[in-house]
Design an enzyme around this catalytic site. Structure first.
Site, PDB file in Angstrom:
ATOM      1  N   ASP A 260     -11.970  -6.586  -0.052  1.00 37.29           N
ATOM      2  CA  ASP A 260     -12.861  -7.683   0.486  1.00 37.29           C
ATOM      3  C   ASP A 260     -14.153  -7.268   1.005  1.00 37.29           C
ATOM      4  OD1 ASP A 260     -10.297  -7.666   2.585  1.00 37.29           O
ATOM      5  OD2 ASP A 260     -12.185  -8.344   3.503  1.00 37.29           O
TER       6      ASP A 260
ATOM      7  N   GLU B 128       0.737  -1.113   0.041  1.00 38.59           N
ATOM      8  CA  GLU B 128       0.212  -0.074   0.096  1.00 38.59           C
ATOM      9  C   GLU B 128       0.832   1.164   0.025  1.00 38.59           C
ATOM     10  OE1 GLU B 128      -3.362  -2.085   2.958  1.00 38.59           O
ATOM     11  OE2 GLU B 128      -1.826  -0.935   3.692  1.00 38.59           O
TER      12      GLU B 128
ATOM     13  N   LYS C 231     -13.979  -2.294   8.047  1.00 38.45           N
ATOM     14  CA  LYS C 231     -13.463  -3.070   9.082  1.00 38.45           C
ATOM     15  C   LYS C 231     -11.843  -2.961   8.932  1.00 38.45           C
ATOM     16  CE  LYS C 231     -13.301  -7.944  10.496  1.00 38.45           C
ATOM     17  NZ  LYS C 231     -12.137  -8.353   9.908  1.00 38.45           N
ATOM     18  N   ASP C 232     -10.938  -2.658   9.591  1.00 37.38           N
ATOM     19  CA  ASP C 232      -9.713  -2.838   9.364  1.00 37.38           C
ATOM     20  C   ASP C 232      -8.828  -3.197  10.794  1.00 37.38           C
ATOM     21  OD1 ASP C 232      -9.307  -0.575  11.140  1.00 37.38           O
ATOM     22  OD2 ASP C 232      -8.109   0.737  10.141  1.00 37.38           O
ATOM     23  N   MET C 233      -7.511  -2.914  10.721  1.00 38.30           N
ATOM     24  CA  MET C 233      -6.859  -3.578  11.649  1.00 38.30           C
ATOM     25  C   MET C 233      -5.954  -2.271  12.432  1.00 38.30           C
ATOM     26  SD  MET C 233      -5.840  -7.144  10.195  1.00 38.30           S
ATOM     27  CE  MET C 233      -4.881  -7.834  11.706  1.00 38.30           C
ATOM     28  N   GLU C 234      -6.170  -1.368  12.145  1.00 39.49           N
ATOM     29  CA  GLU C 234      -5.251  -0.219  12.614  1.00 39.49           C
ATOM     30  C   GLU C 234      -5.837   0.944  13.157  1.00 39.49           C
ATOM     31  OE1 GLU C 234      -4.361  -1.471   9.649  1.00 39.49           O
ATOM     32  OE2 GLU C 234      -2.987  -2.771  10.322  1.00 39.49           O
TER      33      GLU C 234
ATOM     34  N   THR D 165      -6.240  -0.497   3.111  1.00 40.55           N
ATOM     35  CA  THR D 165      -7.248  -1.582   2.506  1.00 40.55           C
ATOM     36  C   THR D 165      -7.887  -1.840   3.976  1.00 40.55           C
ATOM     37  OG1 THR D 165      -5.692  -3.536   2.682  1.00 40.55           O
ATOM     38  CG2 THR D 165      -6.259  -2.313   0.470  1.00 40.55           C
TER      39      THR D 165
END
Ligand code: ADE
Length: 267
Positions: free
Chosen positions: A225, A38, A199-202, A116
């Site tokens: 996704d 990214e 929805k992300d992770m950070e 993303t």
């Protein structure tokens, strides 16, 4: 868990941004980007160079790319690769650490967390859509004790950017953050309670640290996704990562071009 709607406004914190203190236009931008795939196209786009003399503690894998783009000092921070496993340091721990260390070292006027994300088609998300998050919250920090429950969720409004929304045709949605790519039934209920579209992770971790240190932050998330679709998440994510990164990078460039020469209150 209370849904993230207008009734929970009191429990929400607003990410900081001291408009009263504005004396000059935004000058230093800190982009936090978790994955190399990214980050690198934006490094090329803004013609940044890798820091040879790191501002970070010796031995950490965190990478800083920096340079001047238009009237802005741009820093892209990528948390690097895990030293044992060689994969990108995704997730909230690395995101929190690099956000803290970067704010301390670089004193940015504004943070942009770009990456993303999984999207929910039931909330209108499609592959390749780019969202600016109006609110962020966690979905995997369950503490079922009064008030600790709200602390765990960590819901925050992001820095208000009405003119960016007006000018750029990007979607608006709520972002929910957790440390897993997949979605457990517990996560699913919490994400629904957060009313999230992406929805992300950070994101919520970056928002927490930005808030602690009173730096305004915005969140640009491209859908790689569909979480509530019929394809396995990991496969769909990996298949779309490169193509969706192009949409992400285009959106980030538009946002940065808009920010150039402006005061925070003009965003
Ligand atoms: N990043 C990209 N897709 C994701 C997903 N489904 N969940 C969390 N983070 C993501």
């Amino acid at each position: 868990m209370a849904p993230l709607d207008e009734s929970t406004e009191i429990a929400e914190l607003e990410t900081s941004g001291s408009i009263a203190a504005e004396k000059k236009p935004i000058s230093t931008i800190l982009l936090i980007i978790a994955m190399q795939t990214e980050a690198l196209p934006l490094v090329a786009k803004f013609q940044l160079s890798e820091d040879q003399d790191s501002v970070f503690p010796k031995g950490v894998p965190w990478v800083r790319y920096h340079g001047i783009y238009k009237d802005l000092k741009i820093n892209i921070i990528w948390p690097g690769k895990d030293q044992s496993l060689g994969v990108d340091c995704v997730g909230t721990i690395s995101a929190s650490l690099v956000t803290y260390a970067s704010i301390q070292a670089l004193k940015p006027d504004l943070i942009i967390n770009a990456g993303t994300a999984g999207g929910f088609k039931a909330k209108g998300a499609c592959i390749g859509d780019v969202f600016l998050a109006s609110r962020v919250a966690f979905h995997d920090r369950r503490i079922p004790i009064p008030v600790f429950d709200q602390y765990g969720i960590g819901a925050r409004k992001t820095c208000p950017i009405p003119n960016i929304f007006k000018e750029l045709k990007l979607k608006e949605g709520k972002l929910s953050t957790g440390d897993s790519l997949d979605m457990s039934p517990h996560d699913e209920a919490a994400i629904a309670a957060n009313d999230a579209t992406v929805k992300d992770m950070e994101g919520a971790a970056v928002a927490y640290v930005a808030d602690l240190l009173s730096v305004p932050a915005i969140f640009v998330k491209a859908v790689s996704d569909i979480v509530d679709g019929d394809k396995p998440t990991a496969e769909e994510f990996l298949r779309n990562l490169v193509a969706v990164t192009a949409a992400l990078d285009q959106a980030v460039t538009q946002v940065v071009d808009f920010i150039n020469g402006k005061f925070l209150s003009e965003l």
